[in-house]
Design an enzyme around this catalytic site. Sequence first.
Site, PDB file in Angstrom:
ATOM      1  N   GLN A   1      43.626  48.490  33.988  1.00 40.99           N
ATOM      2  CA  GLN A   1      44.762  49.281  34.432  1.00 40.99           C
ATOM      3  C   GLN A   1      45.271  48.781  35.768  1.00 40.99           C
ATOM      4  O   GLN A   1      44.499  48.380  36.640  1.00 40.99           O
ATOM      5  CB  GLN A   1      44.358  50.745  34.544  1.00 40.99           C
ATOM      6  CG  GLN A   1      45.495  51.693  34.838  1.00 40.99           C
ATOM      7  CD  GLN A   1      45.095  53.145  34.648  1.00 40.99           C
ATOM      8  OE1 GLN A   1      44.067  53.449  34.048  1.00 40.99           O
ATOM      9  NE2 GLN A   1      45.895  54.065  35.170  1.00 40.99           N
TER      10      GLN A   1
ATOM     11  N   SER B   1      37.114  47.374  33.388  1.00 44.91           N
ATOM     12  CA  SER B   1      37.448  48.785  33.246  1.00 44.91           C
ATOM     13  C   SER B   1      38.061  49.062  31.871  1.00 44.91           C
ATOM     14  O   SER B   1      37.395  48.883  30.852  1.00 44.91           O
ATOM     15  CB  SER B   1      38.372  49.211  34.391  1.00 44.91           C
ATOM     16  OG  SER B   1      38.542  50.609  34.417  1.00 44.91           O
ATOM     17  N   LEU B   2      39.319  49.471  31.799  1.00 45.96           N
ATOM     18  CA  LEU B   2      39.998  49.665  30.524  1.00 45.96           C
ATOM     19  C   LEU B   2      39.819  48.452  29.623  1.00 45.96           C
ATOM     20  O   LEU B   2      39.657  48.577  28.402  1.00 45.96           O
ATOM     21  CB  LEU B   2      41.486  49.922  30.773  1.00 45.96           C
ATOM     22  CG  LEU B   2      42.422  49.739  29.580  1.00 45.96           C
ATOM     23  CD1 LEU B   2      42.152  50.798  28.529  1.00 45.96           C
ATOM     24  CD2 LEU B   2      43.870  49.754  30.036  1.00 45.96           C
TER      25      LEU B   2
ATOM     26  N   ARG C   1      41.217  58.589  26.623  1.00 45.06           N
ATOM     27  CA  ARG C   1      40.689  58.231  27.949  1.00 45.06           C
ATOM     28  C   ARG C   1      41.784  58.320  29.002  1.00 45.06           C
ATOM     29  O   ARG C   1      41.584  58.862  30.100  1.00 45.06           O
ATOM     30  CB  ARG C   1      40.102  56.823  27.898  1.00 45.06           C
ATOM     31  CG  ARG C   1      39.454  56.311  29.192  1.00 45.06           C
ATOM     32  CD  ARG C   1      38.931  54.890  28.927  1.00 45.06           C
ATOM     33  NE  ARG C   1      38.188  54.317  30.029  1.00 45.06           N
ATOM     34  CZ  ARG C   1      38.713  53.585  31.018  1.00 45.06           C
ATOM     35  NH1 ARG C   1      40.022  53.380  31.047  1.00 45.06           N
ATOM     36  NH2 ARG C   1      37.957  53.077  31.979  1.00 45.06           N
TER      37      ARG C   1
ATOM     38  N   HIS D   1      36.819  55.148  38.979  1.00 41.64           N
ATOM     39  CA  HIS D   1      35.429  54.691  39.147  1.00 41.64           C
ATOM     40  C   HIS D   1      34.783  55.333  40.377  1.00 41.64           C
ATOM     41  O   HIS D   1      34.135  54.671  41.175  1.00 41.64           O
ATOM     42  CB  HIS D   1      35.363  53.158  39.202  1.00 41.64           C
ATOM     43  CG  HIS D   1      35.903  52.509  37.976  1.00 41.64           C
ATOM     44  ND1 HIS D   1      35.261  52.589  36.760  1.00 41.64           N
ATOM     45  CD2 HIS D   1      37.047  51.826  37.768  1.00 41.64           C
ATOM     46  CE1 HIS D   1      35.987  51.956  35.855  1.00 41.64           C
ATOM     47  NE2 HIS D   1      37.079  51.501  36.426  1.00 41.64           N
TER      48      HIS D   1
ATOM     49  N   GLN E   1      30.985  54.310  32.664  1.00 41.35           N
ATOM     50  CA  GLN E   1      31.934  53.433  33.354  1.00 41.35           C
ATOM     51  C   GLN E   1      33.077  54.204  34.015  1.00 41.35           C
ATOM     52  O   GLN E   1      33.655  53.757  35.001  1.00 41.35           O
ATOM     53  CB  GLN E   1      32.497  52.424  32.328  1.00 41.35           C
ATOM     54  CG  GLN E   1      33.372  51.338  32.911  1.00 41.35           C
ATOM     55  CD  GLN E   1      34.666  51.209  32.144  1.00 41.35           C
ATOM     56  OE1 GLN E   1      35.524  52.086  32.208  1.00 41.35           O
ATOM     57  NE2 GLN E   1      34.802  50.108  31.416  1.00 41.35           N
TER      58      GLN E   1
END
Length: 310
Positions: free
Chosen positions: A12, A93-94, A118, A198, A247
């Site tokens: 992202q 991440s994503l 999400r 995060h 995560q």
Amino acid sequence: MNARVGFMFAGQGAQFPGMGSDLPARSKAAAELFDRADAQLGWSLSELCFEGAAEALTASANCQPAIFTMSLACVAAFRERTGVSPAVCGGLSLGELSALAAAEAYDFESGLALVARRGQLMDAACAASQGAMAAVIGGEPAVIEGICREVGIDVANYNCPGQIDISGLAEKVDEAVARLADAGPRTVVRLNVAGAFHSRLMQPAADAFAPVLADTAIAAPVCPVVQNVVGAVVADPAMIRQNLAGQVTGSVQWEACVRAMLDAGVQALIEFGPGKVLSGFMRRIDRKFPVCNIQGAEDLDAAESLLQSL
């Protein structure tokens, strides 16, 4: 082509207006993927990617499914042209959810449903808190970690040598930025993000995402996949679920992920999706290692040339 190639996937923040707009005309496989996304979501994700404004693309609920779909459309176009399958996959991440789709841990529709939910949950968590993030360029990790602990924020990303992202309540990030400036020569840049990704502020999203993961069929990937929170290859579906949930609040060990991909014996890394952030991190990790990005149709030529040079 028999090259061993690692597939990397954007996270992202890499989104941009018009992303992927030239792919459908050059690739039937990419066009079909955008059509499948539109049909599943019940709204035109392709229009958002191709014609949407930057502001519309920024919200997690929009940009996460958009980046996921656009990244995998790039993969579809690349594989349609070259026939090359990934030797190992990873994403930031994503991007980890894109990597698992590319490694066939779940099908595209299942992955899109996960990503869309999400994004919604993370948007809600952002709205419920005043979060912020900053990138710390230079400095010792132990010093950065110590200051984060003292002010009550978290290390979000270990991106590459010399770059760590921090995340938490905006006022505490401001305090950490000031203390880091006093602690020695380094550059600290506030990131233009919607919230404290995060970090502990994402716990409501993590808690709500866990049952969604539990209801999603996840198989053992057909190739190795590295996961962010452990910085290593994970094959067991139960552990994959656990790490995906963790995560959301946990630190992204991206440098460790890249080194694990290199340990898999790949000859090159290709970044799929918008932007060139991961390619830039790779050059900080190993400047000489072959790497390229595919974020549009014209990049397919460069990627094919890279494969031919291996």
